[in-house]
Structure formats: C-alpha cells, structure tokens
Design an enzyme around this catalytic site. Structure first.
Site, short mmCIF file in Angstrom:
data_model
loop_
_atom_site.label_atom_id
_atom_site.label_comp_id
_atom_site.label_asym_id
_atom_site.label_seq_id
_atom_site.Cartn_x
_atom_site.Cartn_y
_atom_site.Cartn_z
N ASP A 239 11.14 1.88 7.77
CA ASP A 239 10.29 0.74 7.43
C ASP A 239 9.95 0.84 5.94
OD1 ASP A 239 8.52 -1.45 7.76
OD2 ASP A 239 6.85 -0.07 7.95
N SER A 415 0.72 -15.30 13.75
CA SER A 415 2.08 -15.21 13.20
C SER A 415 2.81 -16.54 13.20
CB SER A 415 2.89 -14.19 14.01
OG SER A 415 2.91 -14.54 15.38
N LYS A 436 -5.99 -20.24 3.20
CA LYS A 436 -5.05 -19.35 2.51
C LYS A 436 -3.90 -19.04 3.46
CE LYS A 436 -7.33 -14.98 3.75
NZ LYS A 436 -8.05 -13.80 3.27
N ARG A 471 3.20 -9.16 -3.30
CA ARG A 471 3.01 -9.97 -2.09
C ARG A 471 2.15 -11.18 -2.46
NH1 ARG A 471 3.37 -6.16 2.50
NH2 ARG A 471 1.78 -7.31 3.62
N ASP A 554 9.48 -7.97 4.58
CA ASP A 554 9.25 -8.64 3.30
C ASP A 554 10.35 -9.65 2.97
OD1 ASP A 554 6.88 -7.43 2.73
OD2 ASP A 554 7.77 -5.79 1.57
N ASP A 689 5.38 3.69 10.22
CA ASP A 689 3.96 4.06 10.23
C ASP A 689 3.10 3.14 11.09
OD1 ASP A 689 4.18 1.84 8.43
OD2 ASP A 689 2.19 2.34 7.68
N ASP A 693 6.80 -0.44 14.42
CA ASP A 693 7.93 0.47 14.27
C ASP A 693 8.16 1.31 15.52
OD1 ASP A 693 8.25 -0.29 11.52
OD2 ASP A 693 6.55 1.00 11.03
#
Length: 855
Positions: A239, A415, A436, A471, A554, A689, A693
């Site tokens: 990751d 999501s 936002k 980001r 990403d 982490d 994952d």
C-alpha cells in the site's frame, strides 16, 4: 457524542430522542419499548432498525400513545469503540456473540504453511515407502528363515512368540522392524522444527534494529511457522498511504478565488525534478532557505494577532503573501474571500476538540486530512473552539469574541457521494451551506453562471498540486433562501425518519437538491510525506531480486510522482500507462485490451501466447527492460473480466521493473495478489497499515502489518507486525535469509542422521536373520537420538549464519538463493538419503559405538 473505533477513527454518534429523560440504568425498568432490527449482516457502515415505544405527553399522562423512531448507524456503537467527549452512555444491546458485526466480518482466518513444510510431505511419504520396504524385507527374510527345515536353530530356540509358523513369524518380524526402524519417520523432527521456529521468532522480536521508539513497537511475529518463507519472497505488494508514507497530513498549499498561496518542496516534486534531470540536492537547499525566510516573515505578521492557539512550531502552511492579503491587505474583496475560505475549513467538518495540559486545543478527526484543514485555519487566526448542542463555536482573531454558527443540518460524506455538506445559520441570520469534496464532484454542482476563468485557473492549480504529490479537495459554499430551506429540511427529516428499504437512496436524492448552484471558493493541497528510509529500502529490495508492486487508491499523477521520489521509478524508465475514463463498457474493454496487447507486441515482441505464459512461470530473473506499468482500477476491472486478457496483463507486468496500480479497491488488491501468487506459483508478501489492506495481507504467503496512524487492523490480521516500512529490508534480507538457510540445511541433516542410524540396524539384521535384535545398548540408543545428534542440529538451525547481518544488507544479491530456491529441493533431500545409505554400507573408518549382541 463522539467515539473512536478500533481503527482510531473518530466519528459522531447521536442519542435517540426517545431516550430523553433516561439518566440511570434503573430508569429502564419503567420503559416500554421494542427494538426491531434488520437480520445480522456483514455491513459495518449501515444499520437499519426502529424503536417502538410508548410516548407520554406529560407526567399526568397515564395512557400515552404508540410511537416509533428509526435507528441508523449514527445511533449504533460497535464493539471496540471508545467514548471520547462523553463520560458515559446508556445503551441497549441488539446483538451478541456470532451475530455481532465484528465477529461476522472476522471470517475464517486462512491457515498458512511454509513452502518447505509443504514440500516435506513428499519427503515424508518417500521415507514411509522406504520404511515399508525395509520392514517387508525384514519380515520376508525372517519368515523364510523359519520356513527352513532340519536346521540346528530349532534345538536352541525355546519357542518363538508366534509359534513355528513361518508366516506368523514373518508378520511379527515385520512389526518388530517397524518399531526398530521407526526413527526413519521421526516424530521428534516436527518437535525440533517448532523449537527452532520459536527461538527464531524470539530473535526477530528481540532485534533492537527493528524497534520503533516512537510507538514503543518491536517487530512482532504472529505466525511462527513461516519464518523460512521470509527468505524466499519474490513479489512484494505494498500500500502507499501509511505504508510508504507517514499518513501524517500537512496542509501545504491552497488556491483561493484563482490565486495560489503556499510554498513547499515536496518529495514528489523532488521526484519530478529528478526525472527532468535537475540537481535535486541543490534545489532542496535553495527551497529550504526560501521556506525558512518566508516562515520568519509570516511569523512576524501572525504573532501580533490575538491568537492564543498559535504555535510557530506547528505551522505547515507557509505563505507570507496570504497573511499580507488577509490581515494587512488593502483589497477588501480579497480579504473577504480569503477569510470565507478559512472559515469554511474551520466549520465544514466533524472534528471534536480536546484541551491538553498546556491549554492548547487538540483536534480529533475521522481522518488526518480533516484535522489538517482545521489546523491551518487555526494557524491563521480562525479557530474552531468547540462543538455544542446548538452548533459550532469559532473565533476570528479574538479568543474573547466567540461566534456561534448554528448547525441546521449535515449531509455526511460517503464513498459514493465523495463530498460532505453542512448547513449553518450564521450570527448574521443567513443560512449558508459549506461543501467540500473531490474536484470533479464539486465542479459538477457549481452554478452555471460561475466565472469560467476562475474555474479554469482553479483547475490548473489543482492539477499542479496533484503533480507535486499533494492530495486535493475543492471548497464551495451557497447562500440558501429560508423558505426553500424550510421545505427541504422538512422533507430531509422525514426521509431520515423513514424505515423503508430505499431510505438511503431517498436521502441522497433529497441531498442532491440543495447541493446545486454552488459557488467555488478554492481548493486545498495536503502532503503525506514519505517515511524515513523508504527510497533506500526499495533500492535494496530491488537489488535483492524482489519485485515491488505498489497498490494505492491515489490518482495516477500523484502515484507517479511518489514513485519517482521513493526510487520505484527513475528517469531511465519508460512509463506504460493503462488508464480509462470512458463510460461505455465496450469501449473500456477494447481500450484496455488494445493497450495491453500493444505494449506486449511493441515493447517486448510478445503475443501473450500460452507458450510464453508457461515460460514466464518458470522465469525468476529480474526484469531488464527499463519500463514501468501504471494501471488504474477502472482498467483493472475490465482486465479481470477476461481470463486471457488477465494472463496477457500478468505477462506484461512481469517484463517491467515496476508496477503501479492506482485507484484500486481492497477487493482488487486481493485479486492482484491472487493473480500473481496462483498463476506464477511464487512466494508473495503483502504489506499495509489499514483495514483496506487486510484482504491482500491474508491472501499473500506472508502478510506484514504496519502499526501506524490508521490503527491496528492490519497488524491484527498480519503474520508479522513492524513499526516502519524500512524494517522490512532487515526482516527479509537478514532474518528471512538466515532462517531459510538454517532450515534448508537442518531438514536433510536431521533425516541424514536418522537414516544413518536405521541403515546400520538394517545391515546388522543380515547377521541375525532380521529377528529384531538391537545392535546398540539401549542407553546409547537414547543418547544418540537426543544428545549426540538432535541437539547439535537444533543449535545449528538456531545460531548458524552464513554471513553477518552487515554483509547481508551490504550485498543484498545474496538473497537471490532464496528466490531461486537453490538451498532446498527434493533433489537435495534424495541426494542426502542416497549418500547416507551408501556410506553406511561401506566399511567403517572410525571406532564403532559399543554394541551388545543378544542373539
């Protein structure tokens, strides 16, 4: 009320209105209610239920009336959560035992077995076969011996246990030989291996060079039976966020009304400059000096402000120009829009505050990104103070004058929506919505009459931020007519109270109505820095012949720049990008297929035939082509639909030095690991982490969890837990290589000494007609198998080092023996067995152990 989950994620929870007035546990004795819930299911983020209760209008009301109230995920506390800003809560248990969501999601933990242990099954079966042959020969010869007539032995033999029957004596001799030769398949072998692996696990745990002081965390082995697999890893799947990076977000830049603020030199920017041939070291020194100068100038302007929460050491947003425009500026419009931007950051969130012993506010957020946004507003004077039952308190440049923004409603982030909105009633009485979210989501909902030049300039800035590895988020707002809001609010609350199956869809639909016609304020850029030692670690792993694939959520541009900064990519590499953004499924499939076949044909002269794929399965060499594959999750979805295309894609990836998978889901991560592991039959390791994952960690041969900012879910599901990515190199190149070499030598040596012992007894049987006579005195027999042979082999398997740890890290190429599997194979086992059998049959050249013949 706010709670912290097992993933260290802070979320807001709300008490049911029907519980108003319940202050003690004994109050439940007078409550009449029924809780109706959905059947137990796996969803951690959804819950549907309804509470039916009797509502009383007043204390004099003795009859009451039936009422109901919906229960959602916002009213539920899952196992493992901790209260943060609430001392206690009265709850009703709705599920226990196997019906709880955490138990249902735990699933069946996969059982992992090391490669050497799996291959030993054939060796054990071979020894069983040899044991049967030796016992059969012994029984046959002994039976034939008793079948002979007119021999003198009958005069000396008092009476055989099985009588004078040759067949019966042959069977007895068979089982006597089985007892005599049983060490050929030793039970002590498995006991010895467990002892060895236990001590090896302790050595890994006790290695001070893998101790992470910040978290007081040592490398922790959770699966002790696969330590030798650490020395055979060929593919690592990692990751990015929190694994290669720190997952500690710092606000670096922003764009407000078309003007860019902030100065930084990110690691991704360094990677991009390195790609363009710029002297990164010299430029880093230049930028450091520039940033330090800017910081001092900015601090000089911020210090006079009456901000009791300002700390120079915590300042991450460096822009003296912003302070000049906002605090000391002469342009009222610029000052107003800048303050509106920071006010939106200070209000549009679900953060809660806690005060430390120094009197400074600590922000507890659902994600590090959200906390970073609130912190930057605090640094420039607009401080979020606390969340009350009515709304949110902020101060602007004066801690003595709090401003209450009454919270009217909140449309939460998920999501699917990829945005969140909060509606406030300002101190001036206006109704304002702050929103936002992702840039593409916000742009779709902007007012049609928005300034095109402003939108274009903001988009350019956001693109630049992404190229620098930052980001990004967009910030927008909207003033709402009170009449429209009252009507919308009534419908939204009615949908919230609904218990129908389409409740969520209805809420999204009503939420969409008010999140239109927005006015763009600007965008934010947050940096997630690399962990210490990541570039050096990746370089060492590559030299060791290990292929590293990075699987991240990403954007493609961000992942590429991070790849350059961490040595996964370099200037000499040609980037082969497979990226789709079309809506038509047929076009997507054709595009992904065409790109894969095109790259295979043009770059490597391959067609993806079954013969080429079979050849690739046996090829463990390091790719020599200077190419890297970058693929997004959208394309992976279409690739995995076609088996032949999947095999071609795998063949293409095998020819490239680096593979970057962007915008992938947790399920896709697991699918990628399975594709490589099952198709190529190689040893794989997955490291991450976070909870997203866990699936790939459990799918890989070895799973490694990093104890980081996202909690300990990955650590709990892993085989080995470490504090930082850089410790992975020592875990593999030092301990993994040692453990593999030790076990690869211990196994044949253990069988060698047992075969040596058994074959001596077998050849001695020739002289006593295989009647089961021991050649050795029994005391020597026990000492031989324990002290004379087993203990030395165990000590060797615990302490033996082919080279020191320093040499192992200085020459990572030594790890290749494990990747190629040259230290252990069935051929080596059979060679040891054959060599041992031959040596026993030769005349001895050393003094024999004392023996006592009883025949």
């Amino acid at each position: 009320m706010s709670v912290t989950s097992s993933e260290l994620e802070t979320t807001k929870k709300f008490a049911l209105h029907c519980g108003k007035g319940l202050k003690h546990a004994c109050d439940f004795e007078r409550v009449q209610l029924t809780v109706e819930t959905e059947p137990p299911n796996l969803s951690l983020y959804k819950f549907k239920g309804v509470v039916h209760y009797t509502s009383y209008a007043s204390e004099s009301d003795t009859v009451g009336q039936e009422a109901s109230e919906p229960v959602s995920q916002d009213n539920m506390l899952l196992r493992g959560t901790m209260l943060r800003n609430t001392k206690w809560a009265l709850c009703i248990v709705v599920a226990t035992g196997t019906d709880t969501k955490i138990v249902m999601n735990s699933g069946v933990t996969p059982t992992k077995k090391s490669r050497i242990s799996s291959q030993l099954n054939l060796s054990i079966l071979f020894n069983f076969g040899i044991l049967f042959i030796l016992c059969f020969i012994s029984g046959l010869i002994n039976g034939l011996f008793y079948h002979k007539k007119h021999n003198s032995f009958k005069a000396f033999e008092y009476k055989p246990y099985a009588g004078w029957s040759s067949a019966a004596n042959g069977i007895v001799s068979f089982f006597a030989a089985l007892i005599l030769y049983q060490t050929l398949v030793p039970i002590s072998f498995y006991v010895s291996i467990e002892i060895i692996r236990t001590v090896q696990a302790f050595f890994i745990f006790a290695d001070a060079k893998m101790y992470y002081k910040k978290l007081d965390f040592s490398c922790t082995p959770k699966s002790w039976n696969i330590s030798d697999d650490l020395g055979q890893i060929e593919y690592i799947f990692s990751d990015k966020t929190g694994t290669l990076t720190q997952n500690v977000m710092e606000f670096k830049k922003c764009t407000i009304a078309g003007k860019q603020y902030g100065i930084t030199y990110t690691e991704a920017q360094q990677g991009m400059d390195k790609r363009n041939g710029i002297n990164v070291v010299a430029k880093a020194e230049e930028m450091k000096h520039k940033i330090d100068t800017e910081r001092l100038q900015m601090n000089d302007q911020l210090t006079p402000l009456n901000n009791d929460q300002y700390r120079e050491g915590k300042l991450t947003f460096i822009s003296n120009e912003y302070v000049s425009d906002t605090v000391n500026g002469h342009d009222p419009r610029r000052k107003a829009i800048n303050e509106e931007f920071m006010k939106a950051l200070a209000l549009c969130h679900t953060v809660i505050t806690e005060t430390d012993h120094h009197g400074f506010l600590q922000f507890k957020a659902e994600s590090p990104d959200e906390a970073a946004l609130v912190q930057v507003a605090r640094d420039v004077g607009i401080v979020f103070r606390e969340r009350t039952s009515k709304g949110q308190l902020i101060t602007m440049y004066d801690p003595e004058k709090p401003l209450l923004y009454e919270t009217l409603d909140l449309i939460p982030f998920n999501s699917t929506r990829k945005r969140m909105s909060i509606i406030f009633k300002t101190p001036e009485g206006k109704i304002v919505l702050y929103c936002k979210g992702a840039d593409n989501i916000i742009y779709e909902r902007l007012d049609k009459h928005s300034d095109e030049q402003l939108l274009s300039q903001t988009a350019i800035h956001l693109g630049e931020f992404a190229q620098e590895g930052l980001r990004t988020l967009c910030i927008a707002y909207k003033e709402i007519d009170p009449v429209f809001f009252d009507d919308w609010h009534a419908r939204y609350r009615k949908a919230m109270a609904s218990v129908s199956d389409d409740r969520d869809a209805e809420l999204d639909s009503i939420g969409e109505e008010i999140e239109t016609g927005l006015t763009l304020i600007g965008g934010t850029a947050i940096e997630d820095k690399l962990q210490d030692g990541v570039p050096q670690s990746i370089s060492l792993l590559r030299k060791a012949g290990i292929k590293l694939w990075v699987l991240t959520g990403d954007k493609v541009e961000t992942a590429i720049n991070i790849g350059f900064s961490c040595n996964l990519l370099d200037n000499s590499m040609e980037l082969l990008v497979i990226q789709n953004s079309q809506d038509d499924d047929a076009d997507e499939n054709a595009s992904a297929k065409d790109l894969v076949e095109k790259f295979l044909s043009e770059k490597f002269g391959m067609s993806g035939s079954p013969k080429e794929i079979e050849h690739a399965k046996g090829d463990h060499s390091v790719p020599t082509s200077d190419t890297a594959i970058i693929v997004d999750g959208f394309s992976l979805t279409t690739i995995f639909k076609d088996h032949d295309l999947t095999m071609k894609f795998l063949l293409l990836c095998k020819q490239c030095k680096s593979v970057l998978c962007c915008r992938v889901t947790p399920a896709q991560k697991a699918d990628i690991v399975k594709m490589v592991k099952n198709t190529l039959n190689v040893m794989t390791l997955a490291i991450g982490d976070g909870a997203n994952d866990v699936s790939m960690i459990q799918c890989a041969n070895v799973g490694v969890g990093i104890a980081g900012e996202e909690g300990r879910q990955a650590v709990m599901s892993s085989d080995y837990a470490i504090g930082q990515f850089r410790y992975l190199t020592r875990l593999l190149l030092v301990h993994g290589k040692w453990d593999y070499k030790r076990l690869a030598e211990m196994v044949p040596c253990f069988f060698y000494k047992n075969v040596n012992f058994v074959m001596v007894l077998f050849f001695y049987g020739i002289f006593c007609n295989f009647d089961g006579t021991y050649m050795y005195e029994f005391t020597y027999l026990m000492c031989y198998n324990l002290f004379f042979t087993s203990v030395p082999i165990i000590i060797m398997a615990i302490l033996d080092q082919d080279v020191s740890d320093v040499v192992s890290l200085a020459v990572p190429q030594l790890y290749r023996t494990g990747v190629l599997g040259t230290e252990w194979s069935q051929y080596k086992f059979f060679y040891y067995m054959l060599d041992d059998s031959g040596s026993v049959s030769m005349p001895p050249t050393f003094p024999s152990l004392p023996l006592i013949c009883t025949s």
